[in-house]
Design an enzyme around this catalytic site. Structure first.
Site, mmCIF file in Angstrom:
data_model
loop_
_atom_site.group_PDB
_atom_site.id
_atom_site.type_symbol
_atom_site.label_atom_id
_atom_site.label_comp_id
_atom_site.label_asym_id
_atom_site.label_seq_id
_atom_site.Cartn_x
_atom_site.Cartn_y
_atom_site.Cartn_z
ATOM 1 N N THR A 14 0.846 -1.203 0.000
ATOM 2 C CA THR A 14 0.000 0.000 0.000
ATOM 3 C C THR A 14 0.878 1.248 0.000
ATOM 4 O OG1 THR A 14 -1.481 -1.315 1.386
ATOM 5 C CG2 THR A 14 -2.088 0.979 1.039
ATOM 6 N N LYS A 35 0.916 -4.506 12.953
ATOM 7 C CA LYS A 35 1.819 -4.236 11.845
ATOM 8 C C LYS A 35 3.002 -5.204 11.927
ATOM 9 C CE LYS A 35 3.031 -0.173 10.803
ATOM 10 N NZ LYS A 35 2.965 -0.725 9.418
ATOM 11 N N GLY A 36 3.757 -5.275 10.822
ATOM 12 C CA GLY A 36 4.955 -6.114 10.834
ATOM 13 C C GLY A 36 4.877 -7.288 9.880
ATOM 14 N N GLY A 80 5.441 -7.186 6.951
ATOM 15 C CA GLY A 80 6.618 -7.023 6.083
ATOM 16 C C GLY A 80 7.918 -6.998 6.867
ATOM 17 N N GLU A 138 9.342 1.072 11.767
ATOM 18 C CA GLU A 138 8.017 1.703 11.626
ATOM 19 C C GLU A 138 7.586 2.314 12.958
ATOM 20 O OE1 GLU A 138 6.292 -1.119 8.037
ATOM 21 O OE2 GLU A 138 5.803 -1.643 10.083
HETATM 22 C C1 5RP Z 1 5.243 -3.914 7.145
HETATM 23 C C2 5RP Z 1 3.867 -3.518 7.545
HETATM 24 C C3 5RP Z 1 2.893 -3.218 6.472
HETATM 25 O O1 5RP Z 1 2.390 -1.941 6.681
HETATM 26 C C4 5RP Z 1 1.775 -4.223 6.526
HETATM 27 O O2 5RP Z 1 2.318 -5.524 6.420
HETATM 28 C C5 5RP Z 1 0.761 -3.983 5.408
HETATM 29 O O3 5RP Z 1 1.320 -4.304 4.173
HETATM 30 P P1 5RP Z 1 0.510 -4.161 2.824
HETATM 31 O O4 5RP Z 1 0.284 -2.708 2.578
HETATM 32 O O5 5RP Z 1 1.439 -4.801 1.791
HETATM 33 O O6 5RP Z 1 -0.791 -4.925 2.937
HETATM 34 O O7 5RP Z 1 3.542 -3.430 8.701
HETATM 35 O O8 5RP Z 1 6.031 -4.274 8.240
#
Ligand code: 5RP
Length: 215
Positions: free
Chosen positions: A29, A92-93, A95, A101
């Site tokens: 996103t 979150k996390g 990724g 973050e």
């Molecule tokens: C990364 C995050 C991201 O914001 C979370 O995983 C959402 O990812 P996406 O926008 O690909 O759905 O916390 O550490």
């Protein structure tokens, strides 16, 4: 779903002001936000990035990436989330970028969270809660979490964070007290950070759609 992510990412541009240093999160996103930010690159002072992945994308657009130690507090942080409750508290996390973050969210006056509608929940915990751990503490932290929360920790094997650490994902939690759980998990030696953004939730949530919804 990526259409909703694109709409959320592009809507967040409304919060960018001339001369700003923009805090930038991580994920698919946020990638849409970065691509939209490229059009304003000559009007902003630069960005503080939460991951090597976002740094590479920002630089590919010619956006300066700055050190948070040099910029000081930020006015704006834009990031995605894996879950969002009605109080704008987040998991979150997904990724694995949760620690940086969290640092940038804490340093920022306004945290604008950009999500697609599937991320909205009444109670956090359906998405496994990511926890960044010092590698030697992985099994210690997992045992303590199992005994104190009843959640099932699973090692995200093969993933090394940008900080050189590992990630545990805690399954089967129903998080009725997110602030309390965040505080409790932060006390375990070896925990670097917890993917609960409850003590410092988002200030604004943009849910991508036609039109986007603001929470
Ligand atoms: C990364 C995050 C991201 O914001 C979370 O995983 C959402 O990812 P996406 O926008 O690909 O759905 O916390 O550490």
């Amino acid at each position: 779903m990526s259409e909703a992510k694109r709409l959320a990412g592009e809507k967040a541009i409304d919060y960018v002001e001339d001369g700003m240093v923009v805090g930038v999160g991580t994920g698919s996103t946020v990638a849409y936000f970065i691509d939209a930010l490229a059009a304003l690159k000559d009007r902003i002072a630069g960005a503080v990035s939460s991951s090597e992945q976002s740094t590479a994308r920002l630089k590919s657009h010619g956006i300066d990436v700055l050190d948070l130690n040099a910029t000081g507090p930020l006015h704006l942080y834009v990031d995605g989330a894996d879950e969002c409750d009605p109080h704008k508290r987040l998991i979150k996390g997904g990724g694995a970028a949760l620690t940086r973050e969290k640092i940038i969210a804490e340093a920022s006056t306004k945290f604008v969270c950009i999500i697609d509608p599937a991320k909205r929940v009444d109670v956090l915990g359906r998405f496994p809660l990511p926890i960044e751990v010092i590698p030697m503490a992985r099994s210690l932290v997992a045992r303590q979490i199992l005994s104190t929360t009843g959640g099932q920790p699973v090692w995200r094997e093969g993933v090394v964070t940008d900080n050189g650490n590992w990630v545990l994902d805690i399954h089967h939690l129903s998080i009725t007290d997110p602030v309390g759980l965040e505080r409790e998990l932060n006390q375990i030696p070896g925990v670097v950070s917890v993917g609960l953004f409850a003590r410092r939730p988002a200030d604004v949530v943009i849910v991508g759609g036609e039109p986007p919804i603001l929470l």
